[in-house]
Write a protein that holds these residues in place. Structure first.
Motif: not given
Length: 500
Positions: A251-265
């Motif tokens: 769950w933490y890894e998924r949240q981290e990936r989503e956060r990075r993707e959101r920051e990239r967008r």
């Protein structure tokens, strides 16, 4: 030499000063010619005003103006010293004053006069009352409150309350023994230890031998020295914990990936927004210079520049009040320079035509929109006041009978008109997206630091500096961001496009 000759050589009166009038140390300094001594260095006969007051002596005005010496203290500085022989004896206090002072030091319980001012019973009466409370507490049952002549034992309970307490203790011990000797697994009833060993463990720590002790071991202790679960249940428990840890890690890894993707967008969105603003002919940049940073600051310079860099409006404005020196030192616009400049009302029509239907970009939109709101309120307030005065004239109302809330009604109307003007415009902030693009994170604020504009503190120069910020953002990524669907001119701006 004969005895008579030696006796004649000795003077009849000794000229040596008295020992108490000789300084016991050297002066540390001189204050207006008066020596300043250290602690215990002044002559012993000198006294401070507090010491003289304790002896019922009063310092005269002459002594107050010319002290004989000073003593240097750490907390009170240089304290003056005076001669007690020259002091005046204080007048005796009136009997009424003495009676009032004695009443403040009289104990209301025992009636004795103490040395200090009392705010209730004296210490002797308080200690006596506390001992009496302790004796009554020792003779009162902690369970039912029964009072008897003799003190209770350490458990402070009568026989029936003590029996109830011990029964409750035995029930808790039995429950605890069942808990620590039966497997804690779900639905498992296997024994994992003996009650005899658990009781021995309690006896070693006086839980059963101490009769007044009613608590039990803390559940966080490793009590007794065996596992809380049997081997199969412990393996199943460990496997479940490992599964939960794996789920939490995923769950933490998924949240981290989503956060990075959101920051990239968001970063790509900022770049596309900046590129689209530079290419949009309906984008203008506005900046103001004011008399200060307060809510009621007046505008002294106003500039509007197009997205291509063309200066559409650049003028000084007369604020109708002196320009403060600190503001003039910042932008260089003095009161003399704006003396012949037009007022804000004179350029409002031109400003409205330049901003109507445009996307107006501002660096720190909240401040500039705030000063525009203040100027618009003053502009519409003058017109509302004139309309109100015309209404009074047409209705033939005496000037002295005009209602006191006339200005309040005019101010409310002016504010509504100012808000209507601002709502008709579209303002977008550049400072927030540019600061996020720079990405200078602040641990104290928990966000990116706001970046200074560095435009020279003149309105037109700051507008071109805003365009420079947009170019820096647009040049940081591929120029095909707009061609890939990032053209935001049709939608009216990015996420920082908000009305005033």
């Amino acid at each position: 030499m004969s005895t008579s000759t030696a006796a004649a050589a000795i003077p009849a009166v000794r000229t040596e000063p008295a020992p108490d009038r000789v300084a016991r140390g050297k002066p540390l300094a001189h204050l207006d010619g008066v020596p300043v001594y250290g602690w215990r260095g002044a002559p012993s006969y000198l006294r401070t005003k507090t010491q003289l007051a304790s002896d019922r002596l009063h310092v005269t005005e002459a002594q107050e103006a010319a002290p004989l010496a000073y003593v240097r203290t750490r907390d009170y500085g240089d304290v003056p010293l005076h001669d007690p022989a020259a002091a005046v004896k204080m007048r005796p206090l009136p009997s009424s004053t003495k009676a009032k002072m004695a009443a403040r030091r009289t104990c209301p319980e025992c009636g004795k006069v103490r040395k200090v001012i009392l705010r209730g019973p004296c210490s002797v009466c308080r200690e006596r009352a506390e001992k009496q409370r302790q004796r009554e507490r020792a003779r009162t049952c902690a369970g039912c409150g029964t009072v008897r002549e003799q003190p209770y034992p350490k458990h402070r309970r009568c026989r029936s309350c003590r029996q109830e307490q011990l029964e409750a203790k035995r029930a808790r011990v039995a429950a605890w023994l069942a808990e620590v000797t039966v497997c804690a697994g779900d639905g498992c009833t296997k024994r994992r230890g003996s009650k005899k060993a658990a009781r021995a463990w309690l006896k070693e720590r006086d839980w059963l031998l101490c009769p007044e002790r009613t608590d039990l071991p803390d559940s966080s202790w490793n009590t007794p020295d065996w596992s809380p679960r049997c081997t199969p249940c412990q393996k199943a428990y460990d496997a479940e914990q490992e599964r939960r840890r794996a789920e939490c890690q995923a769950w933490y890894e998924r949240q981290e990936r989503e956060r990075r993707e959101r920051e990239r967008r968001e970063a790509e969105e900022r770049v596309r927004w900046a590129a689209a603003a530079l290419a949009d002919p309906d984008v203008v940049v506005l900046d103001t210079e004011t008399t200060g940073l307060d809510d009621d600051a007046r505008i002294v310079e106003l500039a509007v520049v197009s997205s291509s860099g063309e200066v559409l409006l650049d003028t000084l404005l007369n604020p109708g009040e002196p320009v403060p020196d600190d503001a003039a030192a910042l932008h260089g616009i003095t009161t003399a320079r704006v003396a012949g400049a037009p007022a804000f009302s004179d350029v409002l029509v031109q400003l409205t035509s330049l901003l109507d239907g445009k996307r107006c970009l501002i660096y720190n939109r909240w401040y500039d929109v705030g000063v525009l709101r203040h100027e618009l309120t003053l502009h519409y307030l003058d017109r509302a006041a004139r309309e109100a005065a015309e209404t009074v004239r047409l209705e033939k109302v005496q000037p002295g009978t005009v209602a006191g809330d006339l200005r309040e009604r005019a101010m409310a109307a002016a504010r509504l008109q100012a808000e209507a003007w601002l709502d008709a415009m579209t303002f977008e902030d550049v400072m927030i997206p540019y600061s996020d693009w720079v990405g200078e994170y602040s641990e104290y604020h928990g966000n990116n630091r706001w970046q200074p504009l560095n435009g020279g503190h003149r309105a037109a120069e700051d507008c071109h500096a805003v365009l420079g910020c947009l170019r820096a953002m647009a040049d940081s990524a591929a120029t095909d961001a707009v061609a890939d669907g990032g053209d935001m001119t049709a939608t009216g701006g990015g996420p920082w496009s908000k009305s005033a």
